[in-house]
Design a protein around this motif. Structure first.
Motif, PDB file in Angstrom:
ATOM      1  N   GLY A  38      21.557  74.581  14.594  1.00  0.00           N
ATOM      2  CA  GLY A  38      20.259  74.988  13.798  1.00  0.00           C
ATOM      3  C   GLY A  38      19.567  76.395  14.179  1.00  0.00           C
ATOM      4  O   GLY A  38      20.429  77.192  14.474  1.00  0.00           O
ATOM      5  N   GLY A  39      18.389  76.385  14.473  1.00  0.00           N
ATOM      6  CA  GLY A  39      17.740  77.599  14.452  1.00  0.00           C
ATOM      7  C   GLY A  39      17.683  77.901  15.880  1.00  0.00           C
ATOM      8  O   GLY A  39      17.062  79.009  16.088  1.00  0.00           O
ATOM      9  N   SER A  41      17.268  75.623  18.900  1.00  0.00           N
ATOM     10  CA  SER A  41      16.733  74.645  19.764  1.00  0.00           C
ATOM     11  C   SER A  41      17.650  74.486  20.871  1.00  0.00           C
ATOM     12  O   SER A  41      17.481  74.227  22.001  1.00  0.00           O
ATOM     13  N   ASN A  69      16.156  70.464   6.191  1.00  0.00           N
ATOM     14  CA  ASN A  69      16.453  70.210   4.680  1.00  0.00           C
ATOM     15  C   ASN A  69      17.531  71.000   4.578  1.00  0.00           C
ATOM     16  O   ASN A  69      17.314  72.082   3.786  1.00  0.00           O
ATOM     17  N   ASP A 101      23.910  66.432   8.797  1.00  0.00           N
ATOM     18  CA  ASP A 101      24.262  66.043   7.304  1.00  0.00           C
ATOM     19  C   ASP A 101      25.015  67.563   6.538  1.00  0.00           C
ATOM     20  O   ASP A 101      25.700  67.332   5.922  1.00  0.00           O
ATOM     21  N   THR A 137      20.519  65.796  18.983  1.00  0.00           N
ATOM     22  CA  THR A 137      19.308  66.293  19.738  1.00  0.00           C
ATOM     23  C   THR A 137      18.015  65.610  19.269  1.00  0.00           C
ATOM     24  O   THR A 137      17.039  66.192  19.675  1.00  0.00           O
ATOM     25  N   SER A 181      12.916  67.706  24.669  1.00  0.00           N
ATOM     26  CA  SER A 181      12.150  68.960  24.083  1.00  0.00           C
ATOM     27  C   SER A 181      11.817  68.897  22.982  1.00  0.00           C
ATOM     28  O   SER A 181      11.217  69.925  22.352  1.00  0.00           O
ATOM     29  N   GLN A 186       7.734  66.532  15.694  1.00  0.00           N
ATOM     30  CA  GLN A 186       9.020  66.078  15.146  1.00  0.00           C
ATOM     31  C   GLN A 186       9.510  64.860  15.819  1.00  0.00           C
ATOM     32  O   GLN A 186      10.094  63.824  15.226  1.00  0.00           O
ATOM     33  N   HIS A 266      12.131  56.694  -0.143  1.00  0.00           N
ATOM     34  CA  HIS A 266      13.314  57.792   0.219  1.00  0.00           C
ATOM     35  C   HIS A 266      13.473  58.620  -1.015  1.00  0.00           C
ATOM     36  O   HIS A 266      13.389  59.973  -1.260  1.00  0.00           O
ATOM     37  N   HIS A 280      10.713  65.723   6.495  1.00  0.00           N
ATOM     38  CA  HIS A 280      10.889  64.370   5.624  1.00  0.00           C
ATOM     39  C   HIS A 280      10.121  63.436   6.217  1.00  0.00           C
ATOM     40  O   HIS A 280       9.519  62.395   5.481  1.00  0.00           O
TER      41      HIS A 280
HETATM   42  O1  NZQ Z   1      17.135  73.958  13.963  1.00  0.00           O
HETATM   43  P1  NZQ Z   1      16.888  73.827  15.299  1.00  0.00           P
HETATM   44  O2  NZQ Z   1      16.435  75.192  16.277  1.00  0.00           O
HETATM   45  O3  NZQ Z   1      17.848  72.957  16.080  1.00  0.00           O
HETATM   46  O4  NZQ Z   1      15.273  73.037  15.544  1.00  0.00           O
HETATM   47  C1  NZQ Z   1      15.173  71.823  14.781  1.00  0.00           C
HETATM   48  C2  NZQ Z   1      14.386  71.662  13.740  1.00  0.00           C
HETATM   49  O5  NZQ Z   1      13.389  72.955  13.553  1.00  0.00           O
HETATM   50  C3  NZQ Z   1      14.329  70.974  15.779  1.00  0.00           C
HETATM   51  N1  NZQ Z   1      15.006  70.135  17.038  1.00  0.00           N
HETATM   52  C4  NZQ Z   1      16.214  69.482  16.899  1.00  0.00           C
HETATM   53  N2  NZQ Z   1      16.429  68.947  17.924  1.00  0.00           N
HETATM   54  C5  NZQ Z   1      15.531  69.437  18.984  1.00  0.00           C
HETATM   55  C6  NZQ Z   1      14.608  70.319  18.182  1.00  0.00           C
HETATM   56  N3  NZQ Z   1      13.451  70.965  18.723  1.00  0.00           N
HETATM   57  C7  NZQ Z   1      13.251  70.929  20.137  1.00  0.00           C
HETATM   58  N4  NZQ Z   1      14.247  70.304  20.942  1.00  0.00           N
HETATM   59  C8  NZQ Z   1      15.435  69.461  20.332  1.00  0.00           C
HETATM   60  N5  NZQ Z   1      16.154  68.743  20.938  1.00  0.00           N
HETATM   61  O6  NZQ Z   1      13.590  70.187  15.063  1.00  0.00           O
HETATM   62  C9  NZQ Z   1      13.465  70.630  13.610  1.00  0.00           C
HETATM   63  C10 NZQ Z   1      13.910  69.471  12.631  1.00  0.00           C
HETATM   64  O7  NZQ Z   1      15.209  69.197  12.612  1.00  0.00           O
HETATM   65  P2  NZQ Z   1      15.955  68.363  11.650  1.00  0.00           P
HETATM   66  O8  NZQ Z   1      17.447  68.250  11.903  1.00  0.00           O
HETATM   67  O9  NZQ Z   1      15.626  68.854  10.321  1.00  0.00           O
HETATM   68  O10 NZQ Z   1      15.354  66.805  11.509  1.00  0.00           O
HETATM   69  P3  NZQ Z   1      15.763  65.432  11.315  1.00  0.00           P
HETATM   70  O11 NZQ Z   1      16.731  64.919  12.318  1.00  0.00           O
HETATM   71  O12 NZQ Z   1      14.550  64.562  11.192  1.00  0.00           O
HETATM   72  O13 NZQ Z   1      16.638  65.672   9.806  1.00  0.00           O
HETATM   73  C11 NZQ Z   1      15.871  65.666   8.898  1.00  0.00           C
HETATM   74  C12 NZQ Z   1      16.878  65.956   7.598  1.00  0.00           C
HETATM   75  O14 NZQ Z   1      17.938  64.703   7.345  1.00  0.00           O
HETATM   76  C13 NZQ Z   1      17.782  63.941   6.213  1.00  0.00           C
HETATM   77  C14 NZQ Z   1      16.380  64.531   5.733  1.00  0.00           C
HETATM   78  O15 NZQ Z   1      16.103  64.399   4.240  1.00  0.00           O
HETATM   79  C15 NZQ Z   1      16.370  65.792   6.281  1.00  0.00           C
HETATM   80  O16 NZQ Z   1      16.859  66.824   5.271  1.00  0.00           O
HETATM   81  N6  NZQ Z   1      17.980  62.573   6.338  1.00  0.00           N
HETATM   82  C16 NZQ Z   1      19.053  62.210   6.491  1.00  0.00           C
HETATM   83  C17 NZQ Z   1      19.633  60.986   6.479  1.00  0.00           C
HETATM   84  C18 NZQ Z   1      20.982  60.608   6.783  1.00  0.00           C
HETATM   85  N7  NZQ Z   1      21.920  61.498   7.075  1.00  0.00           N
HETATM   86  O17 NZQ Z   1      21.551  59.470   6.728  1.00  0.00           O
HETATM   87  C19 NZQ Z   1      18.929  59.784   6.180  1.00  0.00           C
HETATM   88  C20 NZQ Z   1      17.309  60.168   6.468  1.00  0.00           C
HETATM   89  O18 NZQ Z   1      16.416  59.315   5.351  1.00  0.00           O
HETATM   90  C21 NZQ Z   1      16.952  61.682   5.955  1.00  0.00           C
HETATM   91  O19 NZQ Z   1      16.804  61.648   4.496  1.00  0.00           O
END
Ligand code: NZQ
Ligand code: ZN
Length: 387
Positions: A38-39, A41, A69, A101, A137, A181, A186, A266, A280
């Protein structure tokens, strides 16, 4: 009890230091790896350097900047192009649900001759996909243990949950230390997402004592451990249990044999984040108590009573209606207590596009078949009540 045909082929490698196994895990799949993240992290927590060091014997290409997203027109398209141009053998996704995803969509697109969106929108079906290994992560989505990916196409306000059995990761590496972290925001959003995954499976017509027990234990574990992780982000035990709660939360294992749910919260939230790009889990936490109020009736009462008594310890001798209402209130209060903004206005959503979103959801999500069917007017009311 409903018939089912269930398989989760994903290998889970869990615990402190397990990332050291990465070279052996990758080895059977080939030499050319697409590392997706990602960005940034993963760079801040030293995981990027660690992975690069462990993969010295491999040829590693990179796709960075995958958005929360994740977006089709940027990340997915670019990833598919790299895979095809470079003849990638395997994808290594390192990050949260968005990175995983996006990598799943890329894995399918890489083996498909047409436009990858055909697959995501179910106009065509994948015959094959690249293997995916991930290092998770962020505890939230359960993407590490399911075959789904959720992809946004901003141009058309679409956010589609795409499922295909080819997209189970072949291996998910889960070291809770890499979630230390994760920010408070989040962490709370991840908890709310997993809580709602379990609710979507718990609030259905027909369940079993076994499945209700799994779900109730999930609710309790998620609430208890989230509070600890928010106070002490480096509490290994709490982060570890949260990670497993989330991993089990979304791949269907908690509700085998239960009747269909329709996953209404959802369906509604995906439209909110398609239109407004919100987090989300926050969208879900806001919608959930309003949806609960909307579906509470004589027919659904016993579900809410069981939830209230077994999850929140509400006095079982009270009137059923009172227990149910208290259960909904406790749900709201819990999300509020972990710092989630509890109104859509708090996350930048007003009434201006409610009708349009409700129409989009009613047309695309099939909620007339949900546990409690929701038509366009009902969807609009739930969103309005959440403002
Ligand atoms: O992009 P980076 O720099 O990695 O930062 C991320 C992002 O800004 C940060 N992050 C991740 N790990 C970290 C961290 N920051 C510090 N330390 C770490 N170890 O967190 C932010 C959000 O990350 P993201 O991946 O978007 O969050 P999440 O895991 O909640 O994922 C959300 C997405 O998953 C979908 C959602 O709709 C959304 O698009 N979904 C996927 C599902 C599935 N595959 O089964 C089911 C869910 O219902 C959901 O819809
Ligand atoms: Zn979710």
């Amino acid at each position: 009890m409903r018939n089912f045909d269930y398989q989760t082929p994903t290998r889970l490698v869990f615990g402190e230091g397990v990332v050291e196994k990465l070279p052996k895990i990758m080895q059977p799949f080939g030499k050319k790896i697409l590392l997706t993240y990602g960005g940034g992290s993963i760079k801040k927590i030293g995981l990027y350097d660690k992975v690069k060091e462990l993969l010295k014997g491999f040829e590693v290409f990179e796709l960075s900047g995958i958005e929360p997203n994740p977006k089709y027109s940027t990340s997915v398209v670019e990833g598919v192009k790299i895979c095809k141009d470079k003849g990638i053998d395997v994808i290594l996704a390192v990050g949260g649900g968005s990175v995983l995803d996006c990598s799943k969509a890329i894995a399918a697109g890489a083996k498909y001759e047409g436009e990858t969106w055909d697959l995501i929108s179910y106009k065509a079906f994948a015959k094959d996909a690249l293997p995916i290994v991930d290092i998770l992560t962020l505890a939230a989505t359960g993407s590490e243990y399911d075959c789904g990916g959720v992809i946004s196409r901003t141009e058309t306000n679409d956010k589609i949950g795409y499922m295909d059995p080819h997209l189970f990761p072949v291996c998910s590496i889960l070291d809770p230390r890499y979630t230390f972290s994760v920010s408070k925001k989040q962490t709370a959003a991840g908890c709310a997402d997993a809580m709602n995954h379990v609710m979507e499976q718990y609030f259905v017509e027909d369940t079993t004592i076994l499945n209700d027990g799994f779900c109730e234990a999930e609710f309790k574990s998620l609430m208890y451990n989230t509070k600890i992780a928010l106070e002490n982000p480096e509490d290994y035990r709490a982060r570890a249990e949260l990670m497993l709660d989330c991993t089990y939360g979304c791949n269907g294992i908690l509700s085998l044999g239960n009747s269909e749910s329709g996953w209404p919260c959802h369906a509604i939230e995906h439209a909110l984040s398609a239109y407004y790009d919100i987090t989300h889990g926050e969208g879900l936490a806001i919608i959930t108590p309003r949806w609960m109020k909307h579906i509470l009736s004589e027919r659904t009462m016993d579900r809410f009573v069981k939830y209230g008594v077994n999850v929140f310890g509400i006095d079982a001798t009270l009137e059923k209606q009172e227990i149910a209402e208290k259960a909904i209130e406790e749900t709201y209060k819990f999300f509020e207590s972990i710092g989630i903004p509890m109104h859509l206005r708090d996350v930048g959503i007003d009434e201006s596009r409610v009708a349009e979103m409700a129409h989009h959801i009613a047309v695309n999500e099939g909620l007339e078949n949900a546990y409690v069917p929701l038509d366009e007017a009902a969807i609009a009311k739930i969103i309005m009540d959440s403002l």
